[in-house]
Structure formats: structure tokens, C-alpha cells
Write an enzyme that holds these catalytic residues in place. Structure first.
Site, PDB file in Angstrom:
ATOM      1  N   SER A  21      -8.513  -7.332  28.585  1.00 51.41           N
ATOM      2  CA  SER A  21      -9.416  -7.827  27.601  1.00 51.41           C
ATOM      3  C   SER A  21      -9.970  -8.841  27.346  1.00 51.41           C
ATOM      4  CB  SER A  21      -8.526  -6.591  26.093  1.00 51.41           C
ATOM      5  OG  SER A  21      -7.314  -7.433  25.862  1.00 51.41           O
ATOM      6  N   ALA A  57     -12.962 -16.909   8.932  1.00 56.32           N
ATOM      7  CA  ALA A  57     -11.924 -17.270   8.095  1.00 56.32           C
ATOM      8  C   ALA A  57     -12.364 -17.044   6.499  1.00 56.32           C
ATOM      9  CB  ALA A  57     -11.467 -18.745   7.868  1.00 56.32           C
ATOM     10  N   HIS A  83     -11.835  -7.235  14.935  1.00 62.12           N
ATOM     11  CA  HIS A  83     -10.888  -8.023  13.948  1.00 62.12           C
ATOM     12  C   HIS A  83     -11.424  -7.865  12.176  1.00 62.12           C
ATOM     13  CE1 HIS A  83      -9.550 -11.139  17.163  1.00 62.12           C
ATOM     14  NE2 HIS A  83      -9.534 -10.354  17.326  1.00 62.12           N
ATOM     15  N   ARG A 113      -3.778 -11.104   8.676  1.00 58.76           N
ATOM     16  CA  ARG A 113      -3.427 -11.507   7.817  1.00 58.76           C
ATOM     17  C   ARG A 113      -4.376 -12.743   7.540  1.00 58.76           C
ATOM     18  NH1 ARG A 113      -0.073 -16.708   6.398  1.00 58.76           N
ATOM     19  NH2 ARG A 113      -1.871 -17.270   7.081  1.00 58.76           N
ATOM     20  N   ASP A 167       9.925 -15.085  12.014  1.00 60.18           N
ATOM     21  CA  ASP A 167       9.060 -14.462  12.772  1.00 60.18           C
ATOM     22  C   ASP A 167       9.048 -13.361  13.267  1.00 60.18           C
ATOM     23  OD1 ASP A 167       5.407 -15.898  13.374  1.00 60.18           O
ATOM     24  OD2 ASP A 167       6.518 -15.876  14.836  1.00 60.18           O
ATOM     25  N   ASN A 170       8.615 -10.616  10.481  1.00 64.28           N
ATOM     26  CA  ASN A 170       7.236 -10.135  10.525  1.00 64.28           C
ATOM     27  C   ASN A 170       6.917  -9.633  11.512  1.00 64.28           C
ATOM     28  OD1 ASN A 170       4.983 -11.028   8.575  1.00 64.28           O
ATOM     29  ND2 ASN A 170       4.129 -11.699   9.554  1.00 64.28           N
ATOM     30  N   HIS A 275      -4.894 -10.818  28.062  1.00 63.43           N
ATOM     31  CA  HIS A 275      -6.026 -10.746  27.411  1.00 63.43           C
ATOM     32  C   HIS A 275      -6.809 -11.747  27.080  1.00 63.43           C
ATOM     33  CE1 HIS A 275      -8.577  -9.291  23.483  1.00 63.43           C
ATOM     34  NE2 HIS A 275      -8.033 -10.885  22.826  1.00 63.43           N
TER      35      HIS A 275
END
Length: 309
Positions: A21, A57, A83, A113, A167, A170, A275
Site C-alpha cells: 500500500s 496537523a 487520514h 490522534r 504504548d 494504548n 506500507h
């Protein structure tokens, strides 16, 4: 341990044995738009499983991301993944963007996030009334529609994570919320990816974990990206690009060799999906994919390619 050269499966790779991808970013100018579409046209005959389009961002590229994704749907047979981040937007605003993607035919979201609009490395503060983190976003997207959802993983842990365990905790929260795939931040030492894979499986994370690969068009630039995202740059890698700052042609030859070696080593470890962070440049990625056994399909009309996909 990597098999001996004579036994390496990667030496005999043929078309259809691995999946790839590609990630692109939305253009900021007409010249960059031309470069983007040249890259898409170059890579699309390799039949990637999907192509993702990044989101700046604070949602700074929201409209350009949507325009790029819409054009991919309308003008190619590729399957786009848009995204989407939590930054600087209410739940209602994010939900509206997601619904617009679904209505436009997008079925795959890369849920992140996101970094603060002030930049990577700055403290993240959830937007009042917005999604709190990626796991919260994943759950919200699944409530809107049956999106396929990819999320990010960090083999060397996210720079803001207190520990490797936190991590992974999460990451598991994102999968438990409904994520279908993990795409890792790029790295250069496969040991980090393989250990990350072991930690994830031990924690009960069983979705596919696709390694991210970045061809090094500019060592200085990519090394800077790595530092900001918590990925280490091995001394041996720096040595390979030493003295090539003003020699892009040799840099690209070395980069193709380095990335191909990295992917082939992972193939020999049983990894079959990759990817590529293309940086909107096709030639290096195309060369690497060719070395991995991928071959372009003969171009066909859009309608015929969509019918076959």
C-alpha cells in the site's frame, strides 16, 4: 535468524506473493499536484491494496485531503484510505467529515490522534468537545458507518508514551475499539518491528500489523523525521549515506538497495504486507517493488479496472 541466501524465499518472489500500500500527501501547489498525480499514475499499475492520503496537523489540509481522495475515487480504480485526526475539531465536525467521506465512496479511514497544530513534540491537549484520542475516534467512526479502520503503531514506542507497556496498552485500546489494521511508523532496524510484533501478540492484539517503509530520498530529511517520531537511526545506516548530501543520484541508488534489503529480510521472517511512505515520489518505490517481484498490470479503462477490483 535470517535464512541463508540460497534458502531465502525473498529471492524468488513473484507477483502476487506480497501486498503493498502507498501513502501520499495532498499537494500545496499546482506543481506539487502534478508531482502527486505523476506518482499515482506511476504506481497504480502495481495494484496496491489501498492508497492513503494524509491529513495535516490540526486538520490544516482537510479540504485538500478530501479533494485528493475524491479525485482518486473518480479518476482511478484505486481504493483510497483517508487520514482523519482528533486535533482542533469537535466530535460533530469530525463526524461530518467522516460522513462526507462515506457519502463520497470512501470505505477506509486511517484514524489518528494527530499532532498539535503547533507541531510534533508539543504537548497534546484534547480539543474540548472533541474526541480524546485515537481509540475514542475509532469507536466514533464505527458508530457512523462500517468503515475499515487502520491505526498507527510505534515499534520503538510513541515519543509521548511513558513506557513500552503503556504504548501497547494504548494500541490494544484502539484495536478493542474496532481498528482492523495497524500500520507502523517507519523504522530501519527490523529487530524493533519483530519485537513490537511479539509484544502486540502477547497482549492479545491479533489484527494485521503492517510495517511502514520509507525510501530515503534525502538522508538528512528522513533522519530528521525519524528523530521527531521516535524512530532510531542506526549508525550503519548513517554510514551508508555518508558523503552523499550533494549527490542525489547515488543517494537514490543506495536508498533502493537499503529499502529492498529491509523488506526482503522481513519477507524471510514471514511478513507479506508493506506500507510505503512515498513522499509523493514514485521512482524509488517503483524500483523497490520491482525488485520484490511486483509487476504492473497492463493499463485498462477505468470502468474495466473498477469492475475487476
Amino acid at each position: 535468524m535470517t535464512p541463508q541466501t540460497s534458502e531465502r524465499k525473498s529471492r524468488l518472489l513473484g507477483a502476487g506473493e506480497i501486498d503493498v500500500s502507498f501513502e501520499f500527501f495532498p499537494p500545496k501547489s499546482e506543481k506539487m499536484e502534478q508531482a502527486l498525480w505523476a506518482a499515482i499514475e506511476r504506481l497504480s499499475p502495481l495494484c496496491p491494496s489501498f492508497v492513503s492520503v494524509t491529513y495535516g496537523a490540526g486538520g490544516s489540509t482537510r479540504e485538500r485531503t478530501h479533494t485528493t481522495v475524491a479525485r482518486i475515487i473518480n479518476e482511478t480504480a484505486l481504493k483510497p484510505a483517508a487520514h482523519l485526526t482528533c486535533v482542533d475539531a469537535s466530535r460533530e465536525e469530525v463526524d461530518a467529515v467522516a460522513q462526507a467521506y462515506w457519502d463520497a465512496g470512501v470505505r477506509h479511514i486511517v484514524a489518528l490522534r494527530g499532532d498539535p497544530a503547533s507541531g510534533v513534540g508539543q504537548s497534546y491537549i484534547p480539543t474540548p468537545g472533541g474526541y480524546q484520542n485515537a481509540a475514542d475516534l475509532v469507536a466514533g467512526l464505527k458508530r457512523i458507518a462500517n468503515f475499515e479502520i487502520s491505526v498507527a503503531g510505534y515499534p520503538e514506542k510513541h515519543p509521548e508514551s511513558a513506557s513500552l507497556k503503556s504504548d501497547i496498552d494504548n494500541l490494544k485500546a484502539k484495536v478493542d475499539a474496532g481498528a482492523d489494521r495497524i500500520i507502523t511508523q517507519f523504522g530501519f532496524d527490523n529487530t524493533h518491528y519483530l519485537r513490537f510484533l511479539e509484544r502486540a501478540r502477547a497482549a492479545g492484539i491479533w489484527v494485521p500489523i503492517t510495517p511502514g517503509i520509507v525510501p530515503i530520498h534525502s538522508f538528512r530529511q528522513v533522519a530528521g523525521f525519524a528523530v521527531r517520531t521516535g524512530a532510531s537511526v542506526p549508525a550503519w545506516l548513517a554510514r551508508r549515506f555518508e558523503g552523499l548530501d550533494e549527490d542525489p543520484a547515488t543517494t537514490h541508488l543506495v536508498a533502493a538497495a537499503v529499502a529492498t534489503e529491509q523488506v526482503m529480510d522481513l519477507v524471510d521472517e514471514g511478513v507479506k504486507s508493506f506500507h510505503f511512505y512515498t513522499l509523493n515520489r514514485a521512482d524509488l518505490v517503483y524500483a523497490i517493488c520491482h525488485l520484490l517481484g511486483l509487476r504492473p498490470l497492463r493499463a485498462a479503462p477505468l470502468e474495466a479496472r473498477k469492475a475487476a477490483s
